[in-house]
Design a protein around this motif. Structure first.
Motif, PDB file in Angstrom:
ATOM      1  N   ARG A  16      37.580  47.040  45.852  1.00  0.00           N
ATOM      2  CA  ARG A  16      37.763  47.230  44.400  1.00  0.00           C
ATOM      3  C   ARG A  16      38.153  45.936  43.698  1.00  0.00           C
ATOM      4  O   ARG A  16      38.036  45.808  42.505  1.00  0.00           O
ATOM      5  CB  ARG A  16      38.861  48.269  44.150  1.00  0.00           C
ATOM      6  CG  ARG A  16      38.399  49.659  44.539  1.00  0.00           C
ATOM      7  CD  ARG A  16      39.405  50.693  44.173  1.00  0.00           C
ATOM      8  NE  ARG A  16      40.614  50.520  44.934  1.00  0.00           N
ATOM      9  CZ  ARG A  16      41.590  51.443  45.018  1.00  0.00           C
ATOM     10  NH1 ARG A  16      41.486  52.550  44.295  1.00  0.00           N
ATOM     11  NH2 ARG A  16      42.651  51.268  45.785  1.00  0.00           N
ATOM     12  N   ALA A  17      38.579  44.886  44.528  1.00  0.00           N
ATOM     13  CA  ALA A  17      38.957  43.633  43.906  1.00  0.00           C
ATOM     14  C   ALA A  17      37.733  42.964  43.337  1.00  0.00           C
ATOM     15  O   ALA A  17      36.635  43.108  43.859  1.00  0.00           O
ATOM     16  CB  ALA A  17      39.654  42.731  44.919  1.00  0.00           C
ATOM     17  N   GLY A  18      37.893  42.204  42.230  1.00  0.00           N
ATOM     18  CA  GLY A  18      36.775  41.516  41.639  1.00  0.00           C
ATOM     19  C   GLY A  18      37.008  41.256  40.157  1.00  0.00           C
ATOM     20  O   GLY A  18      38.111  41.386  39.643  1.00  0.00           O
ATOM     21  N   LYS A  19      35.883  40.898  39.468  1.00  0.00           N
ATOM     22  CA  LYS A  19      35.993  40.571  38.034  1.00  0.00           C
ATOM     23  C   LYS A  19      35.780  41.849  37.206  1.00  0.00           C
ATOM     24  O   LYS A  19      34.875  42.636  37.517  1.00  0.00           O
ATOM     25  CB  LYS A  19      34.947  39.502  37.648  1.00  0.00           C
ATOM     26  CG  LYS A  19      35.341  38.131  38.115  1.00  0.00           C
ATOM     27  CD  LYS A  19      34.327  37.110  37.647  1.00  0.00           C
ATOM     28  CE  LYS A  19      34.626  35.742  38.186  1.00  0.00           C
ATOM     29  NZ  LYS A  19      35.415  34.984  37.277  1.00  0.00           N
ATOM     30  N   GLU A 108      38.833  40.529  27.494  1.00  0.00           N
ATOM     31  CA  GLU A 108      38.493  39.314  28.263  1.00  0.00           C
ATOM     32  C   GLU A 108      37.876  39.689  29.620  1.00  0.00           C
ATOM     33  O   GLU A 108      37.758  40.865  29.951  1.00  0.00           O
ATOM     34  CB  GLU A 108      39.765  38.480  28.495  1.00  0.00           C
ATOM     35  CG  GLU A 108      40.831  39.232  29.296  1.00  0.00           C
ATOM     36  CD  GLU A 108      42.160  38.539  29.331  1.00  0.00           C
ATOM     37  OE1 GLU A 108      42.181  37.301  29.444  1.00  0.00           O
ATOM     38  OE2 GLU A 108      43.190  39.240  29.238  1.00  0.00           O
ATOM     39  N   VAL A 109      37.504  38.675  30.384  1.00  0.00           N
ATOM     40  CA  VAL A 109      36.998  38.911  31.758  1.00  0.00           C
ATOM     41  C   VAL A 109      38.129  38.552  32.714  1.00  0.00           C
ATOM     42  O   VAL A 109      38.641  37.433  32.682  1.00  0.00           O
ATOM     43  CB  VAL A 109      35.758  38.052  32.079  1.00  0.00           C
ATOM     44  CG1 VAL A 109      35.311  38.242  33.541  1.00  0.00           C
ATOM     45  CG2 VAL A 109      34.642  38.400  31.168  1.00  0.00           C
ATOM     46  N   LEU A 110      38.601  39.567  33.490  1.00  0.00           N
ATOM     47  CA  LEU A 110      39.767  39.356  34.358  1.00  0.00           C
ATOM     48  C   LEU A 110      39.339  39.416  35.819  1.00  0.00           C
ATOM     49  O   LEU A 110      38.481  40.217  36.178  1.00  0.00           O
ATOM     50  CB  LEU A 110      40.784  40.476  34.131  1.00  0.00           C
ATOM     51  CG  LEU A 110      41.810  40.286  33.040  1.00  0.00           C
ATOM     52  CD1 LEU A 110      42.746  41.470  33.003  1.00  0.00           C
ATOM     53  CD2 LEU A 110      42.629  39.017  33.243  1.00  0.00           C
ATOM     54  N   ASP A 111      39.992  38.582  36.613  1.00  0.00           N
ATOM     55  CA  ASP A 111      39.761  38.613  38.061  1.00  0.00           C
ATOM     56  C   ASP A 111      40.963  39.311  38.678  1.00  0.00           C
ATOM     57  O   ASP A 111      42.069  38.779  38.631  1.00  0.00           O
ATOM     58  CB  ASP A 111      39.624  37.158  38.595  1.00  0.00           C
ATOM     59  CG  ASP A 111      38.920  37.143  39.953  1.00  0.00           C
ATOM     60  OD1 ASP A 111      38.664  38.254  40.499  1.00  0.00           O
ATOM     61  OD2 ASP A 111      38.653  36.050  40.441  1.00  0.00           O
ATOM     62  N   ILE A 112      40.752  40.574  39.190  1.00  0.00           N
ATOM     63  CA  ILE A 112      41.899  41.342  39.692  1.00  0.00           C
ATOM     64  C   ILE A 112      41.803  41.402  41.216  1.00  0.00           C
ATOM     65  O   ILE A 112      40.760  41.764  41.776  1.00  0.00           O
ATOM     66  CB  ILE A 112      41.886  42.770  39.119  1.00  0.00           C
ATOM     67  CG1 ILE A 112      41.946  42.724  37.599  1.00  0.00           C
ATOM     68  CG2 ILE A 112      43.096  43.586  39.622  1.00  0.00           C
ATOM     69  CD1 ILE A 112      41.760  44.066  36.925  1.00  0.00           C
ATOM     70  N   THR A 113      42.941  41.037  41.859  1.00  0.00           N
ATOM     71  CA  THR A 113      42.982  41.031  43.324  1.00  0.00           C
ATOM     72  C   THR A 113      43.229  42.446  43.834  1.00  0.00           C
ATOM     73  O   THR A 113      43.625  43.325  43.049  1.00  0.00           O
ATOM     74  CB  THR A 113      44.098  40.099  43.827  1.00  0.00           C
ATOM     75  OG1 THR A 113      45.321  40.543  43.232  1.00  0.00           O
ATOM     76  CG2 THR A 113      43.831  38.652  43.447  1.00  0.00           C
ATOM     77  N   GLY A 114      42.990  42.636  45.161  1.00  0.00           N
ATOM     78  CA  GLY A 114      43.140  43.981  45.770  1.00  0.00           C
ATOM     79  C   GLY A 114      44.564  44.505  45.689  1.00  0.00           C
ATOM     80  O   GLY A 114      44.787  45.701  45.525  1.00  0.00           O
ATOM     81  N   GLU A 115      45.548  43.591  45.782  1.00  0.00           N
ATOM     82  CA  GLU A 115      46.937  44.090  45.741  1.00  0.00           C
ATOM     83  C   GLU A 115      47.291  44.652  44.380  1.00  0.00           C
ATOM     84  O   GLU A 115      48.166  45.503  44.253  1.00  0.00           O
ATOM     85  CB  GLU A 115      47.936  42.958  46.102  1.00  0.00           C
ATOM     86  CG  GLU A 115      47.722  42.358  47.469  1.00  0.00           C
ATOM     87  CD  GLU A 115      47.051  40.996  47.400  1.00  0.00           C
ATOM     88  OE1 GLU A 115      47.623  40.058  46.785  1.00  0.00           O
ATOM     89  OE2 GLU A 115      45.923  40.895  47.950  1.00  0.00           O
ATOM     90  N   ASP A 116      46.644  44.119  43.374  1.00  0.00           N
ATOM     91  CA  ASP A 116      46.981  44.540  42.006  1.00  0.00           C
ATOM     92  C   ASP A 116      46.310  45.863  41.620  1.00  0.00           C
ATOM     93  O   ASP A 116      46.435  46.308  40.494  1.00  0.00           O
ATOM     94  CB  ASP A 116      46.570  43.454  41.012  1.00  0.00           C
ATOM     95  CG  ASP A 116      47.509  42.252  41.114  1.00  0.00           C
ATOM     96  OD1 ASP A 116      48.646  42.460  41.618  1.00  0.00           O
ATOM     97  OD2 ASP A 116      47.152  41.161  40.653  1.00  0.00           O
ATOM     98  N   ILE A 117      45.537  46.475  42.535  1.00  0.00           N
ATOM     99  CA  ILE A 117      44.852  47.725  42.177  1.00  0.00           C
ATOM    100  C   ILE A 117      45.446  48.860  42.993  1.00  0.00           C
ATOM    101  O   ILE A 117      45.570  48.758  44.213  1.00  0.00           O
ATOM    102  CB  ILE A 117      43.338  47.614  42.436  1.00  0.00           C
ATOM    103  CG1 ILE A 117      42.764  46.554  41.493  1.00  0.00           C
ATOM    104  CG2 ILE A 117      42.642  48.978  42.175  1.00  0.00           C
ATOM    105  CD1 ILE A 117      41.332  46.167  41.836  1.00  0.00           C
TER     106      ILE A 117
END
Lengths: 165, 647
Positions: A16-19, A108-117
């Motif tokens: 699920r991590a990604g932009k 905006e376009v955000l890059d979210i890491t796996g830990e943050d989801i």
């Protein structure tokens, strides 16, 4: 080519991590997978199509292509609001069909890491948890990561696409 | 209705009612008495008639008695008898108007009177007959004559005896001195016939006595023979002659006595009968009249009784009505007078108290006047200062006038400048609006740029690894777009602020212009007011001079006031004395109206009532103005009988 893309989408989905392209709807922030987004356009004239559901606002002409537009507020059961200077249409690719989604503002376009989801909780949100991929935590805020395919189900899309085409 | 009348009207009305009742009862009584009088007159008339009848009866009885006496008594002469039936009292009455009047009044008597005439005439006829028969001489004449004859015979016998015995005759020989001679000399016969017969006696009698004298002379000389001769020659013939005369007279008397008997017979038979008839008739008339009198008297008595009851009832009614009226009028007069007296009494108390207060007030007034005089001097000094200040005011107001004019000019100038400033501000606002439009355009551009940058980022993400560098660029572009949007937004805010301030400035400029116009107007008014102030100051100055003279006069008046207040203090004491006098008079009046005992009936009540509306000065008094009986007596000697007795 489309098969490759769908594979990568699946890989991104599993991971699920990604932009994410984030946008605002009412007070909440929502996130869309960047690969589902085709284009962002400002508000243009929407041609009303009769005998369609209420959340279906109509169709637009995008460089010669007729694209159906859905009001996401309506779809989510919220009150519809006045159109502002920040109101935008996000053109998304739902199972190969381009559709416009009206949102209040694009962030905006955000890059979210796996830990943050995190997984969606079983209740407490404004929307059905089936359409939610997870909850993203960014800079003290909470972003609801939408599964746009779930939001706009294939039957509806087909029905609308049939009407449009 | 009666309550609203005047006093005079009340009394007059009462008396009028009483007098009316008196008049009514008088009229009724008069009418009653008038009819009573008629009745009485009638009864009296009947009584008088009755009396007349009786009188006539008595008259005739008297007449009959006289007639009877004629036959019995020597002293009654026949000439006294009335023989004419029209000349006696009854006859005169019968022929006169009195009888006719009586017949008119009493018709039942007519018959009786008609019947009366005949026996009455018969009565008088019988009297006439008696008078005719009856000789006019003394009945005792016979015995008298016989007596004197016996006396004479005694004398003659004595003479003859003296001759027989031859002694001197001792009895008187004077013809006039013997008993017989004396009688004969004095006796005057009523009847002429008898007189003639008696006259014959004189000559022989004289002769007899002369012979007697001769005899006595002869006897004295002792010649008894001669005396005897004389007796034989002279005395005896004279004696015989005298004796014949005596016989003649006695015969005449005897003849006359027979007539008397006849007359008595007539009296017994005719006169008595007629008299009885007349008496019976008169008695009948009298009886009839008596019956009428009785009847009239009874009527009169009943009428008197009725009149008495009527008049008594009227008098009683008048008494009752009069009493009621008298009570009502007295009450209606005395009640208000009592009230008045009560109020007067209370008023006198109040006056006495008030007079004392006036006295004290006058003293304080005098003190106040002195203080006032001092104050007036101070006032005078203050007025002079005020005068100076007023003059200064006039000068100052002139300067203020100049300044106000200057201020007006400046205000007008300011107004013109304000107009220019308003135009300038309007220009600034227009410029700001232009700038605002430009800023909006910039903002739109920034928004579009932001969208482009986002699209670029999306495209870069699609490109995967290859688009990483492009994504960075897109990020930078987007940052720039956001910054420019932010700057545009700030500028927009600033310009909106400046537009707002400009509008405020315009409003303020307008307000200032308005204020300046008001200032101009105000300065004009100030100019006028200052002119008025100047004029007023001048007038004030004059006024102050007038005040100054007035204050001088006030000073004089204040001193006068002081003396007047002292005088009024004295006068109030006098007033107090007068109030006491008045109270005493009121007491007298009370005594007159209600008697001595009634004087305390009203004093407390009215005093309490009158004390209620007293002034504040009264309330400040420590003692209550309410005066009860005892206090009133303390004020004035109520039981001053000695004082009253001095009056």
């Amino acid at each position: 080519m489309s098969g490759k893309e769908s594979e990568s989408v699946v890989a991104a989905t599993t991971d699920r991590a990604g932009k994410y392209l984030t946008f605002g709807l009412a007070k909440e922030d929502y996130g869309l997978e960047i690969l589902k987004v085709r284009e962002i356009i400002g508000m243009i004239d929407i041609t009303l199509v009769p005998l369609t559901p209420e959340y279906f606002k109509g169709v637009i002409n995008l460089r010669g292509k007729v694209i159906p537009v859905v009001d996401l507020r309506m779809k989510f059961g919220m009150e519809s609001s006045e159109q502002t200077a920040q109101t935008c249409i996000i053109v998304v690719d739902v199972n190969g069909v381009e559709m416009g989604v009206v949102v209040d503002r694009v962030l905006e376009v955000l890059d979210i890491t796996g830990e943050d989801i995190e997984d969606a909780p079983s209740f407490g949100a404004d929307v059905n948890t089936e359409y939610i991929r997870g909850i993203g935590k960014t800079e003290g805020k909470v972003t609801i990561l939408l599964d746009i395919d779930g939001v706009l189900s294939s039957e509806e899309i087909e029905a609308i696409s049939d009407k449009v085409n | 209705m009666f309550k609203n009348m005047k006093l005079g009207m009340k009394i007059g009305g009462g008396f009028a009612i009483l007098l009316a009742m008196l008049a009514i009862s008088s009229v009724i009584a008069y009418v009653q008495f008038e009819s009573l009088q008629t009745k009485t007159q009638k009864a009296t008339k009947l009584g008088a008639d009755n009396a007349l009848m009786l009188e006539r009866e008595i008259d005739h009885l008297k007449w009959a008695a006289t007639l009877g006496n004629l036959l019995l008594d020597d002293n009654v002469a026949a000439s006294d008898i009335i023989t004419d039936s029209h000349k006696c009292a009854l006859g005169k009455w019968y022929d006169g108007d009195q009888r006719k009047q009586m017949e008119r009044d009493n018709p039942e008597l007519v018959e009786i009177f008609r019947a009366l005439k005949e026996p009455h005439e018969r009565l008088h006829e019988s009297a006439g007959e008696i008078k005719e028969k009856y000789p006019d001489f003394d009945e005792h004449l016979q015995s008298l004559l016989a007596q004197h004859w016996v006396e004479h015979l005694n004398w003659f016998n004595a003479l003859s005896y003296s001759l027989q015995t031859q002694r001197v005759f001792e009895l008187s020989v004077d013809a006039g001195k013997s008993d017989f001679g004396k009688w004969y000399g004095e006796y005057r016969a009523a009847d002429s016939e008898f007189g003639r017969l008696l006259g014959k006696w004189g000559e022989p009698y004289k002769k007899l006595y002369l012979s007697g004298a001769e005899i006595v002379a002869a006897q004295n000389s002792g010649d008894y023979a001669k005396a005897h001769e004389i007796f034989q020659a002279k005395t005896l013939p004279a004696q015989n002659e005298l004796s014949a005369c005596y016989q003649e007279a006695m015969d005449w008397i005897r003849a006359e006595n027979k007539n008397i008997e006849a007359a008595k017979q007539i009296f017994q038979t005719k006169t008595h009968k007629a008299l009885n008839e007349v008496s019976a008739l008169l008695s009948r008339a009298s009886g009839a009249l008596s019956a009428k009198v009785r009847k009239a008297t009874e009527e009169m008595n009943s009428r008197i009784a009725a009149a008495t009851i009527l008049v008594s009832a009227l008098a009683l009614m008048a008494l009752v009505v009069g009493s009621l009226l008298a009570w009502y009028i007295t009450a209606s007069i005395t009640r208000p007078i009592n009230r008045t007296i009560a109020e007067m009494s209370a008023g006198s108390h109040q006056t006495a108290v008030a007079a004392e207060q006036v006295s004290s007030s006058s003293q304080s007034l005098a003190e106040g006047a002195a203080e006032q005089a001092a104050s007036i001097e101070e006032t005078s000094a203050s007025l002079e200062e005020m005068s100076a200040m007023t003059r200064q005011n006039a000068n100052n107001s002139q300067q203020a006038n100049d300044l106000a004019r200057q201020a007006r000019k400046n205000a007008e100038k300011g107004n013109a400048e304000m107009t220019k400033m308003t135009c300038a501000i309007e220009d600034i606002r227009n410029a700001s609006e232009e700038t605002s439009k430009i800023i909006k355009t910039i903002d739109e551009i920034a928004f579009q740029t932001n969208l482009l940058a986002l699209n670029a980022a999306v495209e870069a993400a699609r490109a995967g690894e290859a688009g990483k560098g492009f994504a960075v660029v897109a990020e930078e572009v987007r940052n720039l777009a956001q910054r420019s949007a932010e700057a545009a937004k700030n500028t927009s805010d600033l310009i909106e602020g400046s537009v707002k301030y400009t509008e405020q400035g315009v409003a303020i400029a307008l307000a200032v212009a308005e204020s300046l116009r008001e200032i101009t107007n105000g300065v004009c008014k100030v100019d006028e007011l200052i002119a008025e102030v100047t004029a007023a100051s001048n007038e004030q100055s004059q006024g102050i001079e007038q005040i100054n003279t007035a204050v001088t006069q006030m000073d004089k008046i204040t001193q006068q006031n002081a003396s007047t207040a002292e005088q009024s203090a004295a006068a109030s004491e006098e007033l107090s004395a007068q109030a006491e006098n008045m109270l005493r008079m009121v007491e007298e009046l009370v005594a007159v109206i209600g008697g001595q005992s009634a004087d305390n009936d009203f004093t407390p009540r009215t005093t309490a009532r009158l004390a209620a509306p007293s002034c504040t000065a009264f309330k400040e008094e420590p003692e209550s103005p309410k005066i009860n009986d005892n206090e009133a007596e303390a004020f004035i000697p109520l039981d001053s009988d000695e004082a009253l007795s001095e009056f």
